[in-house]
Design a protein around this motif. Structure first.
Motif, PDB file in Angstrom:
ATOM      1  N   PHE A  97       0.825  -1.205   0.000  1.00 51.23           N
ATOM      2  CA  PHE A  97       0.000   0.000   0.000  1.00 51.23           C
ATOM      3  C   PHE A  97       0.863   1.262   0.000  1.00 51.23           C
ATOM      4  CE2 PHE A  97      -2.696   3.123   2.384  1.00 51.23           C
ATOM      5  CZ  PHE A  97      -3.634   3.309   1.382  1.00 51.23           C
ATOM      6  N   LEU A  98       1.981   1.250   0.730  1.00 50.43           N
ATOM      7  CA  LEU A  98       2.859   2.421   0.805  1.00 50.43           C
ATOM      8  C   LEU A  98       3.737   2.575  -0.433  1.00 50.43           C
ATOM      9  CD1 LEU A  98       4.100   2.300   4.515  1.00 50.43           C
ATOM     10  CD2 LEU A  98       2.416   3.858   3.525  1.00 50.43           C
ATOM     11  N   SER A  99       3.774   1.565  -1.284  1.00 49.85           N
ATOM     12  CA  SER A  99       4.701   1.614  -2.426  1.00 49.85           C
ATOM     13  C   SER A  99       3.962   1.404  -3.743  1.00 49.85           C
ATOM     14  CB  SER A  99       5.820   0.587  -2.228  1.00 49.85           C
ATOM     15  OG  SER A  99       5.294  -0.734  -2.091  1.00 49.85           O
ATOM     16  N   THR A 100       4.122   0.254  -4.338  1.00 47.67           N
ATOM     17  CA  THR A 100       3.677   0.030  -5.713  1.00 47.67           C
ATOM     18  C   THR A 100       2.252  -0.468  -5.844  1.00 47.67           C
ATOM     19  OG1 THR A 100       4.508  -2.235  -5.623  1.00 47.67           O
ATOM     20  CG2 THR A 100       6.034  -0.528  -6.392  1.00 47.67           C
ATOM     21  N   GLY A 101       1.650  -0.907  -4.729  1.00 44.70           N
ATOM     22  CA  GLY A 101       0.381  -1.612  -4.809  1.00 44.70           C
ATOM     23  C   GLY A 101       0.618  -3.078  -5.109  1.00 44.70           C
ATOM     24  N   ARG A 102      -0.394  -3.900  -4.846  1.00 48.36           N
ATOM     25  CA  ARG A 102      -0.212  -5.342  -5.026  1.00 48.36           C
ATOM     26  C   ARG A 102      -0.716  -5.848  -6.370  1.00 48.36           C
ATOM     27  NH1 ARG A 102       0.358  -9.416  -0.126  1.00 48.36           N
ATOM     28  NH2 ARG A 102       1.269 -11.121  -1.331  1.00 48.36           N
ATOM     29  N   GLY A 103      -1.439  -5.020  -7.084  1.00 47.03           N
ATOM     30  CA  GLY A 103      -1.918  -5.439  -8.392  1.00 47.03           C
ATOM     31  C   GLY A 103      -3.430  -5.509  -8.471  1.00 47.03           C
ATOM     32  N   GLY A 132      -7.189  -6.120  -8.175  1.00 45.06           N
ATOM     33  CA  GLY A 132      -8.005  -6.512  -7.035  1.00 45.06           C
ATOM     34  C   GLY A 132      -7.646  -5.799  -5.748  1.00 45.06           C
ATOM     35  N   TYR A 133      -6.581  -5.023  -5.769  1.00 49.35           N
ATOM     36  CA  TYR A 133      -6.142  -4.293  -4.589  1.00 49.35           C
ATOM     37  C   TYR A 133      -6.075  -2.798  -4.900  1.00 49.35           C
ATOM     38  CZ  TYR A 133      -4.740  -8.822  -2.731  1.00 49.35           C
ATOM     39  OH  TYR A 133      -4.737 -10.113  -2.282  1.00 49.35           O
ATOM     40  N   PRO A 134      -6.119  -1.944  -3.875  1.00 50.45           N
ATOM     41  CA  PRO A 134      -6.017  -0.507  -4.111  1.00 50.45           C
ATOM     42  C   PRO A 134      -4.653  -0.153  -4.719  1.00 50.45           C
ATOM     43  CG  PRO A 134      -6.774  -0.958  -1.871  1.00 50.45           C
ATOM     44  CD  PRO A 134      -6.316  -2.260  -2.442  1.00 50.45           C
ATOM     45  N   PRO A 135      -4.579   0.946  -5.460  1.00 54.11           N
ATOM     46  CA  PRO A 135      -3.269   1.374  -5.975  1.00 54.11           C
ATOM     47  C   PRO A 135      -2.343   1.776  -4.829  1.00 54.11           C
ATOM     48  CG  PRO A 135      -4.923   3.065  -6.353  1.00 54.11           C
ATOM     49  CD  PRO A 135      -5.670   1.856  -5.869  1.00 54.11           C
TER      50      PRO A 135
END
Length: 258
Positions: free
Chosen positions: A85-91, A93-96
């Motif tokens: 969440f603090l960096s790149t996001g998980r992809g 289905g997840y928040p940016p």
């Protein structure tokens, strides 16, 4: 309780005391369990005369819970992990990601380096300093909202009676960490440091554009208060700055996401 410093530097916002307690104050602002809200919005309300209270179920978000000192960051969650969440996001289905750290690895290192706490109290209270009864309670730290001229004065005063030139720190941190767990740690250190905060992009909408926070452990606050008369605050140099700071209005009631 009143602050001589606040008067001398013409603060427009009342200093806020952060208090640990096992008794919740009556008629305090609080978030509803499970409802999102920003801790900094509550802090801003306290600078305008309100009292706010948090427990482990009413911190507004998982980051607020950890930043205030009610434990660490949980694994996973709807954002896929705080390091994502603090960096790149998980992809998909997840928040940016917020892009505050370049990689999840750097974000994880940052989280693991935080001075997380699980305080042995049920509640954390934000209250205007004028509402503190020193005969029955002792704040953990005091938070000032200051503009650049006022922040300058606070930084100089924090260094006045101490050796060296680095008695104030500006850490990369969330807004709630900068008034919560980081100053809690400083209160345990000798010497302790004052903490400049609200350098959190996500928290900036909840404070005025020209405002940063300045948080001191309570013992350091008392030291700074005791040096008002002998310090630069009564020199010609400070008066040249003070005269351009608008006279503060009466502290007004503030609102937050109740």
């Amino acid at each position: 309780m009143r602050s001589r410093i606040a008067k001398e530097i013409k603060l427009a916002y009342e200093p806020v005391a952060i208090v640990f307690t096992d008794e919740a104050p009556e008629e305090a602002l609080r978030f509803q369990p499970g409802r999102w809200g920003c801790v900094v919005a509550m802090l801003t309300a306290a600078t305008k005369g309100k009292t706010a209270v948090f427990d482990r179920d009413t911190c507004g978000c998982a980051g607020g819970k950890a930043g205030l000192g009610f434990g660490g960051y949980a694994e996973g969650g709807s954002h896929g992990g705080i390091e994502y969440f603090l960096s790149t996001g998980r992809g998909e289905g997840y928040p940016p990601g917020e892009r505050y750290k370049q990689t999840p690895e750097l974000a994880k290192e940052f989280i693991e380096g935080l001075p997380t706490r699980d305080i042995p109290f049920a509640y954390i209270v934000f209250k205007p300093l004028s509402a503190v009864d020193s005969a029955v309670e002792t704040p953990r730290q005091i938070v000032f909202y200051a503009n650049p001229d006022q922040l300058t004065a606070l930084i100089v005063l924090a260094n006045f009676d101490r050796p060296g030139s680095e008695n104030v720190i500006i850490p990369f941190s969330s807004g709630c960490q900068s008034i919560g767990i980081i100053p809690y740690r400083e209160a345990e250190l000798h010497p302790s440091h004052a903490v400049v905060g609200m350098v959190d992009v996500s928290a900036r909408p909840y404070v005025d554009p020209d405002i940063l926070s300045f948080t001191v452990p309570y013992a350091m606050f008392e030291e700074m208060e005791s040096h008002v008369d002998e310090s630069f605050l009564h020199t010609h140099a400070w008066q040249k700055v003070k005269v351009r700071i608008p006279d503060p209005q009466e502290y007004a009631s503030g609102d937050a996401n109740e």
